[in-house]
Design a protein around this motif. Structure first.
Motif, PDB file in Angstrom:
ATOM      1  N   CYS A  57     174.504  55.221 -72.090  1.00 56.57           N
ATOM      2  CA  CYS A  57     175.162  54.065 -71.491  1.00 56.57           C
ATOM      3  C   CYS A  57     174.968  54.179 -69.988  1.00 56.57           C
ATOM      4  O   CYS A  57     175.497  55.098 -69.355  1.00 56.57           O
ATOM      5  CB  CYS A  57     176.644  54.032 -71.852  1.00 56.57           C
ATOM      6  N   LEU A  58     174.162  53.286 -69.430  1.00 52.65           N
ATOM      7  CA  LEU A  58     173.792  53.389 -68.023  1.00 52.65           C
ATOM      8  C   LEU A  58     174.722  52.607 -67.101  1.00 52.65           C
ATOM      9  O   LEU A  58     174.392  52.387 -65.938  1.00 52.65           O
ATOM     10  CB  LEU A  58     172.340  52.924 -67.843  1.00 52.65           C
ATOM     11  N   PHE A  59     175.863  52.197 -67.618  1.00 54.00           N
ATOM     12  CA  PHE A  59     176.868  51.552 -66.773  1.00 54.00           C
ATOM     13  C   PHE A  59     177.738  52.634 -66.132  1.00 54.00           C
ATOM     14  O   PHE A  59     177.984  53.687 -66.734  1.00 54.00           O
ATOM     15  CB  PHE A  59     177.725  50.592 -67.596  1.00 54.00           C
ATOM     16  N   THR A  60     178.194  52.380 -64.931  1.00 46.76           N
ATOM     17  CA  THR A  60     178.942  53.394 -64.186  1.00 46.76           C
ATOM     18  C   THR A  60     180.304  53.687 -64.795  1.00 46.76           C
ATOM     19  O   THR A  60     180.857  54.765 -64.590  1.00 46.76           O
ATOM     20  CB  THR A  60     179.130  52.953 -62.724  1.00 46.76           C
ATOM     21  N   SER A  61     180.842  52.733 -65.541  1.00 44.61           N
ATOM     22  CA  SER A  61     182.154  52.925 -66.152  1.00 44.61           C
ATOM     23  C   SER A  61     182.316  51.949 -67.306  1.00 44.61           C
ATOM     24  O   SER A  61     181.549  50.984 -67.442  1.00 44.61           O
ATOM     25  CB  SER A  61     183.272  52.689 -65.128  1.00 44.61           C
ATOM     26  N   GLN A  62     183.326  52.190 -68.114  1.00 47.39           N
ATOM     27  CA  GLN A  62     183.606  51.261 -69.204  1.00 47.39           C
ATOM     28  C   GLN A  62     184.023  49.902 -68.655  1.00 47.39           C
ATOM     29  O   GLN A  62     183.691  48.863 -69.229  1.00 47.39           O
ATOM     30  CB  GLN A  62     184.697  51.813 -70.120  1.00 47.39           C
ATOM     31  N   VAL A  63     184.723  49.902 -67.538  1.00 49.25           N
ATOM     32  CA  VAL A  63     185.147  48.637 -66.922  1.00 49.25           C
ATOM     33  C   VAL A  63     183.935  47.800 -66.529  1.00 49.25           C
ATOM     34  O   VAL A  63     183.905  46.579 -66.723  1.00 49.25           O
ATOM     35  CB  VAL A  63     186.042  48.909 -65.693  1.00 49.25           C
ATOM     36  N   ALA A  64     182.899  48.464 -65.991  1.00 50.87           N
ATOM     37  CA  ALA A  64     181.682  47.744 -65.601  1.00 50.87           C
ATOM     38  C   ALA A  64     180.987  47.154 -66.818  1.00 50.87           C
ATOM     39  O   ALA A  64     180.478  46.026 -66.775  1.00 50.87           O
ATOM     40  CB  ALA A  64     180.740  48.688 -64.858  1.00 50.87           C
ATOM     41  N   LEU A  65     180.963  47.910 -67.906  1.00 50.73           N
ATOM     42  CA  LEU A  65     180.353  47.399 -69.135  1.00 50.73           C
ATOM     43  C   LEU A  65     181.162  46.229 -69.684  1.00 50.73           C
ATOM     44  O   LEU A  65     180.593  45.236 -70.150  1.00 50.73           O
ATOM     45  CB  LEU A  65     180.250  48.513 -70.176  1.00 50.73           C
TER      46      LEU A  65
END
Length: 322
Positions: free
Chosen positions: A235-243
């Protein structure tokens, strides 16, 4: 014959013209329209992906492909029933075999794009059933409200929902649907909402579920060998919030529809079909959870697709749905 729920233009600005003319309508930016007219699907998709949506977002390939199909659906419609909710009333019509007409205009709403408007002739719009009884939104069964209006440009109803819509238009009894457990449950949940009881679910919870699942899945899928080799996927998003924010953008761009089938997504409503629940899918199953490689599809679509090639799977689904 198919039954569609539709809106006409950004913020529904073309509806008054549709009502006056006796037409259904859709729009395309001028350059995109020329590519559609030439039958250049790939050129159309590339052009739309290079631009932005009305909301200023970068469209995915699936979204651009659906836009290409919209004008084809409108122009080729003959004998289909189209339903539109406007305020407290429900309107309906049938398309005729007369050809579509086109004209250019500057949209009256932001961002005031230069567009080509397509109008397809239909019978005069009516806001009463065939017995003369008015079709009022507030008089509908709560379950029917789930599928007789849409935030999308258009939505093709499933066979069962289409049958219900036709019974409504004909002024026929609909108790056979109302007696079903899922319909009765919808009445109860509607009462709970009206009394202030808390109902868990909804879009926010659904988005959280998809993002959380992606982060949990990638934490246990780093190519390790147990009894079989698990595919590398990160998962290349910085955080779950960003995803979560990205998933919300995808849903908005897809207008709440499955990226592959165009079916209306269920955002974890327990009274709806669980197989229609929104599911986060990697377009390239060998790739990562990253921007440009994600789409939101129905749960059963994600399961059926598995690791298959996205374009080939969509081609086969399109064959099934025609």
């Amino acid at each position: 014959m198919s039954v569609y729920i539709a809106n006409f233009g950004v913020q529904n600005y073309e509806w008054p013209e549709c009502l006056k003319r006796g037409t259904i309508a859709t729009v395309n930016e001028v350059k995109a329209f020329e590519l559609w007219k030439a039958g250049d699907r790939e050129g159309y998709i590339r052009t739309r992906m290079a631009g932005l949506t009305v909301a200023g977002k970068q469209p995915t390939r699936a979204v651009a492909a659906r836009w290409y199909n919209l004008m084809s659906i409108i122009t080729q419609s003959v004998g289909d029933v189209w339903i539109h909710k406007e305020g407290p009333r429900i309107w309906w019509t049938r398309t005729t075999d007369e050809p579509a007409s086109y004209y250019e205009k500057v949209e009256p709403v932001h961002p005031r794009r230069h567009v080509v408007v397509c109008h397809k002739p239909c019978e005069p719009w009516r806001n009463a059933d065939e017995t003369g009884a008015p079709l009022l939104w507030d008089a509908l069964h709560p379950k029917a409200k789930d599928f007789l209006a849409t935030e999308a440009t258009l939505q093709k109803l499933t066979p069962d929902n289409a049958a219900y819509a036709m019974a409504l238009i004909h002024g026929e009894p609909r108790e056979q649907w109302h007696a079903l457990p899922v319909w009765a449950a919808k009445v109860q949940s509607s009462k709970n909402k009206n009394t202030g009881a808390r109902i868990y679910g909804g879009l926010d919870k659904c988005i959280w579920r998809m993002a959380n699942t992606a982060f949990h899945t990638t934490a246990h899928a780093n190519g390790q060998t147990v009894e079989k080799t698990v595919k590398n996927k990160d998962c290349l998003f910085t955080s779950q919030v960003a995803l979560e924010a990205y998933i919300r953008e995808l849903i908005e761009m897809q207008e709440g529809q499955c990226a592959i089938t165009g079916m209306k997504l269920n955002f974890d409503d327990p009274d709806e079909d669980v197989e229609m629940c929104a599911s986060l899918d990697r377009i390239d199953s060998s790739g990562h959870y990253e921007q440009g490689n994600l789409q939101v599809v129905c749960r059963f679509v994600n399961r059926w697709k598995g690791a298959d090639d996205n374009a080939e799977f969509k081609r086969l689904i399109d064959i099934l749905m025609t």
